[in-house]
Design an enzyme around this catalytic site. Structure first.
Site, PDB file in Angstrom:
ATOM      1  N   SER A   1      30.860 -21.732 -26.254  1.00 14.13           N
ATOM      2  CA  SER A   1      30.802 -23.191 -26.122  1.00 14.13           C
ATOM      3  C   SER A   1      30.865 -23.577 -24.641  1.00 14.13           C
ATOM      4  CB  SER A   1      31.920 -23.839 -26.933  1.00 14.13           C
ATOM      5  OG  SER A   1      31.732 -25.230 -27.038  1.00 14.13           O
TER       6      SER A   1
ATOM      7  N   ASP B   1      25.360 -23.798 -36.272  1.00 13.12           N
ATOM      8  CA  ASP B   1      26.248 -24.502 -35.342  1.00 13.12           C
ATOM      9  C   ASP B   1      26.103 -26.019 -35.483  1.00 13.12           C
ATOM     10  OD1 ASP B   1      27.661 -25.514 -33.152  1.00 13.12           O
ATOM     11  OD2 ASP B   1      27.063 -23.864 -31.851  1.00 13.12           O
TER      12      ASP B   1
ATOM     13  N   HIS C   1      30.136 -23.253 -35.271  1.00 14.95           N
ATOM     14  CA  HIS C   1      30.363 -23.344 -33.833  1.00 14.95           C
ATOM     15  C   HIS C   1      31.354 -22.281 -33.346  1.00 14.95           C
ATOM     16  CE1 HIS C   1      30.183 -25.007 -29.894  1.00 14.95           C
ATOM     17  NE2 HIS C   1      31.478 -25.294 -29.880  1.00 14.95           N
TER      18      HIS C   1
END
Length: 858
Positions: free
Chosen positions: A505, A722, A760
């Protein structure tokens, strides 16, 4: 015997009797007084429960006792391994079966070895596991547990013959000064006997002896044996010793070395307890050793029973094992080295580093660690923990930490990134796993501090502080890495052989920023789901938020399962998550409600919003600004809130992650751009947003020439499901790199893995666990662990073309080595796709990588 009590708590008088050969015989001795206050509450509670348990009159046979002890060891050692990380294998040395217990998570000290003689009344194996799991982990030294021949089948000297054969074998690979011997109960009787035999044979003696509830005079066991009488199976103590002696006199110095000259014995540690039937035997031995001029140390724990440390789950147990471990490593020269390391660690407080103040440098003992940002407690080895603050300009306050193993360092540095807007040191995944796995670790708070995980979505720290935005954007990771490399050189006397960075991320963005701006910092980088185009990501979030705020367009979380089912129906023949979303042609119109609104369908306004989410932001001319999200068939959060529920769609009365991030950025990051999420204009504000922030926080440069030139390796990965960052944008960056630096150079530098059904950074119904976050466990497995594959690529030149990924229902317990045919899947380097005729999570061997044309596929 009350088996339920034993199985539930692994504690009852019966276990004590069978496992260690001591059983209360209240009718034959005075009842002991109540346990003293000096005994911990935990130990008192367990011992009181033991004394209250029913006492069966059933006498077990030797075979039954051995079977029970084997089962007990398996259960209790499994419990021990939750705290002490080890590997266990069975082998033979000198023709004798042995158990080899080695520390895990760091390379063992191969120059030294510990030889254990287990307890069990000479008749059973009650401790080849349970006596050694903590010792191996605490010392960092491999333990060889001798599984010697047992009585009644094999009386003296069979057990000593076996132990001597193993010792002779160890002398072929180790100096005697690098070997220590220890044992518990019967093993603490065999230990002195083995020393006497070694000296009688003219062999060099070991560096140390541990006598833990034992003795060296079987003819006179002393007062404690009368106070706490012994019975094992159908044998009392005198019968058992006679069976062991096999017709020899118990005063024979070969059986009872107390009747011999002990002056040449090695330094000895004696450990016993106040209600131990071998207390007298243990202390009498150490007293005689002292008289004979041998260095000895005696520790007696108040009020506790025989060999309590191998089965009582109390603070005294941990203390006893630490005392034993400290003695053994001290006599083998390890403690001296550790003390030197501690002094070097503390000296780092004065290490001169540019614009840096070292606020703390201290040696941390092995033990548990927990921070407010970690979901669970972790066990860490002894390490040097350095904390500091970097101030490259006024107003800049970058906190960082560097952790370095006190022993067993593998020569590597691992950098850990940060999620969201950062604000906290990344302990786990991050520093904890680095030192657990033998590497040094570095992490930073990115230049500002938050007090809880939710603070990672708070942008107020940036208001009026442009220097903090620089720190967060690119400076904190780089300067912390440089300091870590300098501290490693100062502490170990040599630089790190290799430096790696692994994160996801915003941490993936940080990794790409390093490769682009500071290509000399890291040899290898894993950048997962990278938010590398932060301003583009925020614009996408704004687009989705505006679409869902249109009248009647808000999609309730209760409709997410129906969206997921519709996607699977359209794009998955197996009815599961979509393996190749690029080929999915899902039309949201199929979900249009035919009659009344319901959770199983979408209204016209909701269909329109869903189409916009898939399309991504456009300007008024229809030009694409940023990719939209994929129809992945994994929209429901696993765990909850990790999917569209929480990221894209807001819970009742709340807001989604996609609403919060751009709101904070427009409010606090961009003093020149005066707008908010509701009024953001994609024709005018997007360019202004980019102009003001992109130079500081975006890592979009595809020119990795410098990184490639120095041999840097980059692994990109992204979960197709995601809900936080559109997967297509990572593919776009990968393609731009290939175009910019050339296909040949890119093939030698970059790999991309697109992982189906993964949300994610973690979770989702797909193969979500593949070692993507931190330093790999030892020994590394590049087939199943992405960071191990990165190390293998950097250090051996072999690029990864596939990874075996595991599905785990608990994304906070990462162990890709647990992959099985029931939960594993092959992931291929893009643009290849793993295909199998046997469906999801078939045996990885049934998959193959098939090269498919890039771009939309039907």
């Amino acid at each position: 015997m009350n088996m339920k009590i034993c199985v539930a708590a692994a504690l009852c008088w019966g276990v004590w009797a069978i496992t260690y050969g001591s059983r209360p015989a209240v009718a034959q001795a005075p009842s002991p007084p109540p346990l003293p206050d000096t005994v911990s509450e935990q130990a008192r509670a367990q011992l009181n429960a033991m004394s209250a348990a029913p006492n069966s009159a059933t006498t077990l046979t030797v075979a039954q006792m051995r079977a029970f002890a084997d089962q007990f060891q398996l259960v209790w050692s499994s419990k021990q391994k939750l705290q002490y990380s080890v590997t266990i294998t069975d082998d033979t040395l000198g023709g004798v079966p042995v158990r080899i217990i080695s520390p895990a998570g760091r390379p063992p000290d191969k120059s030294r070895v510990l030889l254990n003689l287990h307890g069990g009344g000479f008749e059973i194996d009650s401790g080849s596991l349970t006596e050694n799991v903590p010792i191996a982990a605490l010392t960092g030294i491999t333990v060889i547990a001798v599984r010697y021949r047992l009585i009644p089948e094999n009386p003296f000297p069979a057990a000593i013959d076996d132990a001597l054969a193993v010792y002779r074998t160890l002398l072929k690979s180790h100096s005697s000064k690098d070997i220590a011997i220890y044992g518990t109960s019967a093993g603490a009787v065999l230990g002195p006997e083995l020393i006497a035999r070694i000296l009688a044979e003219g062999l060099p003696g070991p560096a140390a002896l541990g006598v833990f509830s034992g003795g060296a005079d079987l003819a006179r066991l002393g007062d404690s044996a009368q106070l706490f009488p012994f019975k094992m199976g159908n044998l009392n103590l005198s019968d058992l010793l006679a069976s062991y002696a096999g017709g020899r006199s118990l005063t024979d110095p070969a059986i009872s070395p107390a009747y011999a000259d002990l002056k040449r014995f090695p330094p000895t540690l004696c450990v016993a307890s106040g209600r131990d039937f071998l207390l007298s035997g243990t202390t009498n031995l150490c007293r005689k050793l002292e008289i004979d001029g041998v260095s000895t140390h005696t520790v007696v724990f108040d009020g506790l029973p025989h060999a309590f440390w191998t089965y009582v789950d109390a603070p005294e147990t941990d203390e006893a094992f630490r005392i034993m471990a400290n003695f053994l490593v001290a006599r083998l020269g390890v403690k001296q080295q550790t003390q030197g390391s501690a002094l070097r660690c503390e000296a780092l407080k004065g290490e001169p580093l540019p614009n840096t103040t070292i606020t703390a440098a201290r040696a941390i003992e092995a033990g548990s660690f927990k921070s407010a940002f970690m979901p669970t407690e972790a066990q860490v080895p002894a390490h040097c923990r350095v904390e500091g603050q970097i101030s490259p300009e006024p107003g800049s306050e970058i906190r960082f930490e560097v952790w370095m193993p006190m022993s067993g360092w593998n020569g590597r540095l691992y950098g850990a990134g940060n999620g969201g807007f950062g604000g906290a040191i990344s302990y786990s995944p991050g520093l904890v796993e680095a030192v657990q796995h033998g590497a040094a670790g570095v992490s930073t708070d990115t230049g500002h501090s938050v007090t809880s995980p939710g603070g990672a979505e708070d942008g107020s720290w940036a208001q009026g502080h442009p220097e903090r935005i620089k720190d967060y954007g690119f400076r904190a990771i780089h300067l912390s890495t440089k300091n870590a490399q300098a501290l490693i050189s100062a502490f170990y006397g040599q630089p790190a052989k290799r430096s790696y960075f692994a994160s996801c991320s915003n941490g993936g963005r940080e990794g790409l920023m390093e490769a682009q701006r500071y290509p000399e910092d890291y040899d290898g980088i894993v950048a997962g789901a990278p938010a590398y185009d932060w301003t583009g990501v925020a614009t996408d979030f704004i687009w989705n938020t505006q679409a869902l705020r249109k009248p009647g367009a808000a999609i309730p979380i209760s409709k997410v399962p129906a969206i997921q089912a519709a996607v699977r129906n359209a794009c998955s023949a197996a009815g599961s998550f979509v393996h190749d979303p690029a080929s999915c042609r899902f039309d949201p119109n199929v979900m249009l409600c035919k009659t009344a609104d319901a959770d199983s369908c979408l209204t016209a306004a909701q269909v329109s919003a869903l189409k916009k989410i898939y399309a991504g932001p456009h300007n008024s001319k229809g030009q694409v600004i940023y990719p939209g999200f994929s129809a992945a068939g994994a929209e429901v959060g696993v765990p909850p809130s990790n999917g569209w529920d929480g990221w894209l769609l807001a819970p009742n009365g709340g807001d989604s992650h996609q609403e919060r991030y751009p709101r904070e950025m427009l409010k606090y990051f961009t003093p020149e751009l005066k707008t908010d999420v509701d009024h953001f204009n994609f024709d005018q504000d997007y360019a202004a947003f980019k102009s003001e922030l992109a130079p500081l926080i975006d890592a979009t440069d595809p020119d990795l020439t410098a990184f490639a030139a120095r041999g840097g390796k980059l692994i990109l990965w992204h979960g197709w499901a995601d809900p936080g960052l559109p997967p297509q944008h990572t593919i776009d960056y990968f393609r731009k790199v290939r175009t910019t630096i050339g296909v040949k150079r890119a093939d030698a530098t970059v790999r991309l893995f697109m992982v189906p059904g993964v949300q994610h950074c973690l979770g989702g119904p797909g193969p979500n666990d593949f070692g993507q976050f931190d330093a790999p466990p030892q020994p590394p497995d590049p087939r199943t662990d992405m960071t191990a594959a990165l190390e293998h690529w950097v250090e051996s030149g072999i690029a990864p073309d596939s990874i075996i990924a595991t599905h785990t229902s608990n994304p906070f317990e990462f162990d890709p080595r647990q992959a099985t045919a029931d939960n594993a899947e092959l992931i291929c380097a893009y643009p290849a796709l793993a295909v199998s005729t046997q469906g999801d999570f078939a045996a990885p061997s049934t998959f193959r990588c098939k090269l498919l044309a890039p771009g939309p596929r039907n």
